[in-house]
Design an enzyme around this catalytic site. Structure first.
Site, mmCIF file in Angstrom:
data_model
loop_
_atom_site.group_PDB
_atom_site.id
_atom_site.type_symbol
_atom_site.label_atom_id
_atom_site.label_comp_id
_atom_site.label_asym_id
_atom_site.label_seq_id
_atom_site.Cartn_x
_atom_site.Cartn_y
_atom_site.Cartn_z
ATOM 1 N N GLY A 34 35.188 46.505 35.351
ATOM 2 C CA GLY A 34 34.944 47.881 34.945
ATOM 3 C C GLY A 34 35.929 48.886 35.516
ATOM 4 C CD GLN A 80 21.922 41.854 30.606
ATOM 5 O OE1 GLN A 80 21.818 41.260 29.527
ATOM 6 N NE2 GLN A 80 23.090 42.268 31.071
ATOM 7 C CG ASP A 99 24.987 38.667 32.755
ATOM 8 O OD1 ASP A 99 24.929 39.382 31.737
ATOM 9 O OD2 ASP A 99 26.053 38.358 33.313
ATOM 10 C CG HIS A 159 28.163 37.681 29.492
ATOM 11 N ND1 HIS A 159 28.903 36.766 28.772
ATOM 12 C CD2 HIS A 159 27.576 36.974 30.487
ATOM 13 C CE1 HIS A 159 28.776 35.563 29.323
ATOM 14 N NE2 HIS A 159 27.967 35.665 30.351
ATOM 15 C CG ASP A 162 32.461 35.267 30.384
ATOM 16 O OD1 ASP A 162 33.414 36.060 30.537
ATOM 17 O OD2 ASP A 162 31.509 35.192 31.182
ATOM 18 C CB SER A 178 31.546 46.526 37.627
ATOM 19 O OG SER A 178 32.844 46.229 37.188
ATOM 20 C CD GLU A 184 31.680 33.424 34.435
ATOM 21 O OE1 GLU A 184 32.282 34.485 34.242
ATOM 22 O OE2 GLU A 184 30.446 33.328 34.306
ATOM 23 C CD GLU A 226 53.685 27.360 52.496
ATOM 24 O OE1 GLU A 226 53.828 27.360 51.264
ATOM 25 O OE2 GLU A 226 54.509 27.855 53.284
ATOM 26 C CB SER A 243 63.171 27.169 44.916
ATOM 27 O OG SER A 243 62.088 26.274 45.144
#
Ligand code: NDP
Ligand code: MG
Ligand code: MG
Length: 331
Positions: free
Chosen positions: A133, A85, A82, A107, A190, A27, A194, A226, A251
């Site tokens: 991305g 890494q 992540d 990040h 971050d 991404s 999330e 709904e 409304s």
């Protein structure tokens, strides 16, 4: 207030003459690589053999194993998932870094939680676009950009800040604005966003609303419309013009109910729970759990994924979305 940088506040192009290795071509990776290349920068891709490697080649990039790409590069931007890494850094990147190189992230997780400990003689910075991305690439092609954050963790060369800003400019982000932050602040906000609001908070709220209606005997299809389908319409209004525009558009009945009932659902107790989530992020408990579960083959993660996929709202939604071909269906 945050300090914001634009194109004309980036004084020098510290990326000039440098080779940038983009590690990962997913991404973020494909977007950073293509934007930097379009801005005239020298980019190589570091990736394992596979689907991503093939698409990087199709897109005309020089593609190498991560170790080799690191060797060739002055700036190594790590855009792999992540959770891998740490190993990737230890096995392929660290042995090939040279003094004066720069290590970059989108990040701050692995640096902030000390999964990766870089040597003292490299610059370490982050440039984190505030969007996926594909939007980073699409908006760049359209002539603008997704705003981004940047931060410097380690300034070994004395140029780390200028280099980070040059990188942010390279991916286009300074066209619209880049906000200065730290690895700590970027990582913790971050994760909180999330977990408490965007992903965790939202899906739990939709599920609770859906269950409340279905348990009271209403048809699941109506419940889906709904509390789930219409979410996007409301969020789009907030995205464009804040709560004000959203409340102007709904409304009076809906707006009155918003004020009267919203605080009955999200209470002081909910906020206290959010603070507890934030505490677990700040003290490293969340990161520890995530990293340990990954070491354990993501057993917990995959079990939770399976359990959540089985929620009745998913089956109902799958059927209803077929009625709405304008809603792109990805299964
Ligand atoms: P993706 O999952 O989209 O892409 C990961 C890439 O890494 C893929 O190309 C994958 O290739 C490659 N990869 C996986 N394992 C390895 C390996 N062992 N060696 C080499 N390459 C590997 O990741 P994202 O772009 O979502 O995330 C990258 C970083 O960007 C993360 O730090 C994330 O937090 C950050 N970020 C992400 C955002 C987003 O919206 N997605 C927003 C802002 C930041 P393969 O096809 O072979 O698996
Ligand atoms: Mg995130
Ligand atoms: Mg309604």
């Amino acid at each position: 207030m945050a300090k914001v940088y634009y194109d004309d506040s980036v004084a020098s192009d510290k990326l000039e003459g440098k080779t940038i290795a983009i590690v990962g071509y997913g991404s973020q990776g494909h977007a950073h690589a293509q934007n930097l290349r379009d801005n005239g920068h020298q980019v190589v891709i570091g990736i394992r053999p596979g689907k991503s490697a093939d698409s990087a080649k199709e897109d005309g990039f020089d593609v190498y194993e991560v170790a080799e790409a690191t060797k060739r590069a002055d700036v190594v931007m790590i855009l792999a998932p992540d959770e891998i890494q740490g190993d990737l850094y230890e096995n392929e990147i660290a042995p090939n870094l040279e003094a004066g190189n720069a290590l970059a992230f989108a990040h701050g997780f692995n640096i902030h939680f000390s999964v990766i400990t870089p040597p003292a003689d490299v610059d370490v910075f982050l440039v984190a676009p505030k969007g996926p991305g594909h939007l980073v690439r699409r908006t760049f092609v359209q002539g603008f950009a997704v705003p981004a954050l940047f931060g410097v963790y380690q300034d070994a060369t004395g140029d780390a800040t200028e280099l980070a800003l040059a990188y942010a400019k390279g991916i286009g982000a300074t066209r619209v604005g880049v906000l200065e932050t730290t690895f700590k602040e970027e990582t913790e906000t971050d994760l909180f966003g999330e977990q408490a609001v965007l992903c965790g908070g939202l899906t739990s709220m939709i599920e609770a609303g859906f269950e409340t209606l279905v348990e009271a005997g209403y048809q699941p299809e109506l419940a889906y419309f709904e509390v789930c389908h219409e979410m996007k319409l409301i969020v789009d209004l907030i995205y464009e013009g804040g709560f004000g525009q959203m409340r102007h558009s709904i409304s009076n009945t809906a707006e009155y109910g918003d004020y009267v009932s919203g605080p009955r659902v999200i209470t002081e107790q909910t906020k206290a729970n959010m603070k507890a989530v934030l505490t677990d992020i700040q003290n490293g408990n969340f990161a520890k759990g995530f990293v340990e579960d990954n070491k354990n083959g993501f057993k917990n993660f995959y079990a939770m994924r399976e359990k959540n996929a089985g929620h009745p709202i998913e089956a109902v939604g799958n059927e209803l979305r077929k009625m709405m071909p304008f809603v792109k269906q990805k299964n």
